[in-house]
Design a protein around this motif. Structure first.
Motif, short mmCIF file in Angstrom:
data_model
loop_
_atom_site.label_atom_id
_atom_site.label_comp_id
_atom_site.label_asym_id
_atom_site.label_seq_id
_atom_site.Cartn_x
_atom_site.Cartn_y
_atom_site.Cartn_z
N ALA A 284 55.29 71.96 -16.52
CA ALA A 284 56.06 70.61 -16.26
C ALA A 284 55.04 69.53 -16.88
N LEU A 285 53.71 69.70 -16.62
CA LEU A 285 52.69 68.79 -17.20
C LEU A 285 52.75 68.51 -18.79
N GLU A 286 52.78 69.91 -19.32
CA GLU A 286 53.11 69.82 -20.96
C GLU A 286 54.50 69.40 -21.18
N ASN A 287 55.42 69.67 -20.60
CA ASN A 287 56.81 69.01 -21.02
C ASN A 287 56.50 67.32 -20.97
N GLU A 288 55.85 66.79 -19.92
CA GLU A 288 55.89 65.44 -19.64
C GLU A 288 55.09 64.98 -20.70
N ALA A 289 53.94 65.75 -20.99
CA ALA A 289 53.23 65.14 -22.24
C ALA A 289 53.92 65.21 -23.59
N ASP A 290 54.70 66.18 -24.01
CA ASP A 290 55.48 66.03 -25.14
C ASP A 290 56.52 64.82 -24.93
N ARG A 291 57.00 64.75 -23.86
CA ARG A 291 58.12 63.41 -23.70
C ARG A 291 57.15 62.06 -24.05
N LEU A 292 56.16 62.13 -23.44
CA LEU A 292 55.27 60.81 -23.82
C LEU A 292 54.82 60.64 -25.17
N MET A 293 54.79 61.95 -26.00
CA MET A 293 54.46 61.70 -27.23
C MET A 293 55.37 61.27 -28.14
N LEU A 294 56.70 61.69 -27.62
CA LEU A 294 57.98 61.02 -28.31
C LEU A 294 57.99 59.62 -28.22
N GLU A 295 57.73 59.31 -26.87
CA GLU A 295 57.75 57.74 -27.02
C GLU A 295 56.48 57.11 -27.69
N LEU A 296 55.67 57.70 -27.74
CA LEU A 296 54.71 57.13 -28.64
C LEU A 296 55.00 57.22 -30.20
N TYR A 297 55.64 58.07 -30.66
CA TYR A 297 56.07 57.83 -32.18
C TYR A 297 57.08 56.66 -32.51
N ARG A 298 57.80 56.61 -31.60
CA ARG A 298 58.86 55.49 -31.30
C ARG A 298 57.96 54.17 -31.56
N ASP A 299 56.89 54.12 -30.96
CA ASP A 299 55.93 53.06 -31.08
C ASP A 299 55.49 52.75 -32.44
N ILE A 300 55.01 54.11 -32.81
CA ILE A 300 54.17 54.09 -34.17
C ILE A 300 55.08 53.64 -35.46
N TYR A 301 56.40 54.05 -35.06
CA TYR A 301 57.32 53.95 -36.40
C TYR A 301 58.20 52.51 -35.93
N SER A 302 58.07 51.91 -35.18
CA SER A 302 58.58 50.60 -34.73
C SER A 302 58.34 49.46 -35.90
N GLY A 303 57.43 49.55 -36.51
CA GLY A 303 57.17 48.36 -37.51
C GLY A 303 56.22 47.52 -37.03
N LYS A 304 55.94 47.41 -35.75
CA LYS A 304 55.19 46.38 -35.15
C LYS A 304 53.70 46.48 -35.20
N LEU A 305 53.16 47.83 -35.74
CA LEU A 305 51.75 48.03 -35.83
C LEU A 305 51.27 47.89 -37.15
N ASP A 306 49.84 47.48 -37.32
CA ASP A 306 49.30 47.70 -38.71
C ASP A 306 49.10 49.06 -39.13
#
Length: 208
Positions: free
Chosen positions: A150-172
């Motif tokens: 369950a902890l691993e699955n939650e970590a995977d979910r958070l990583m997907l959210e992170l990738y959305r931030d990375i590819y949002s175009g808001k970061l240098d």
């Protein structure tokens, strides 16, 4: 006096050594979480190096005990696999700490503490699994394995959210690189905990 017990031993030292390795990994995760939730977040690398040293010593003792012992409580291959899996956890954590110390000036805006807390929880579950290993109770080990999954699955979910931030175009570009680099190291550390848990669960499954 020479005795069969002296010659063959009981094999219980393997459980003790595996627990020492698991506790060292957990201590490394606690040091990382404490560092990342601190106000200054200054790396204290000695804590990580000490945990890695304890892990290496436990690993070396396990290897030597496998050579010296005629009897082991579980199969030698399983001891080796579990020892190797435990060894990789603090190694991954130290990797994060070393790189973090070099890039700290670029990371002040990034909060790694929630992911580090998940890593600490995962490492704590691994310690419970290793301590439960001698009892060979399948129900208990399955419950711990499910908790770790369950902890691993939650970590995977958070990583997907992170990738959305990375590819949002808001970061240098530098922010994108650092976010991806450091969060992937943390995710891999949680994966290492999960791998150790899988080995422990399979040992009990085989021997119960």
């Amino acid at each position: 006096m020479f005795s069969l017990q002296t010659m063959f031993g009981q094999g219980n030292q393997f459980y003790t050594l595996l627990e020492e390795a698991a506790v060292a990994a957990h201590d490394a995760s606690k040091a990382l979480h404490e560092m990342l939730r601190g106000t200054d977040r200054q790396p204290a690398l000695d804590a990580f190096k000490l945990a890695r040293q304890r892990e290496r010593e436990a690993s070396d003792k396990i290897s030597q005990a496998l050579v010296d012992s005629f009897i082991t409580p579980i199969e030698r291959e399983d001891i080796e696999a579990l020892g190797s899996a435990l060894y990789k956890i603090p190694k991954q954590i130290e990797k994060f700490a070393d790189r973090y110390s070099l890039a700290l000036q670029h990371l002040e805006h990034i909060d790694f503490a929630p992911r580090a807390a998940m890593l600490e929880q995962a490492a704590s579950v691994v310690v419970k699994m290793i301590r439960a290993l001698p009892k060979m109770k399948l129900d208990q080990m399955k419950a711990l394995s499910d908790e770790l999954r369950a902890l691993e699955n939650e970590a995977d979910r958070l990583m997907l959210e992170l990738y959305r931030d990375i590819y949002s175009g808001k970061l240098d570009p530098l922010q994108m690189f650092l976010l991806k680099e450091f969060f992937e190291i943390l995710e891999k550390a949680i994966d290492r905990c999960r791998e150790a848990g899988v080995v422990a669960y399979e040992i009990v499954l085989k021997n119960s």
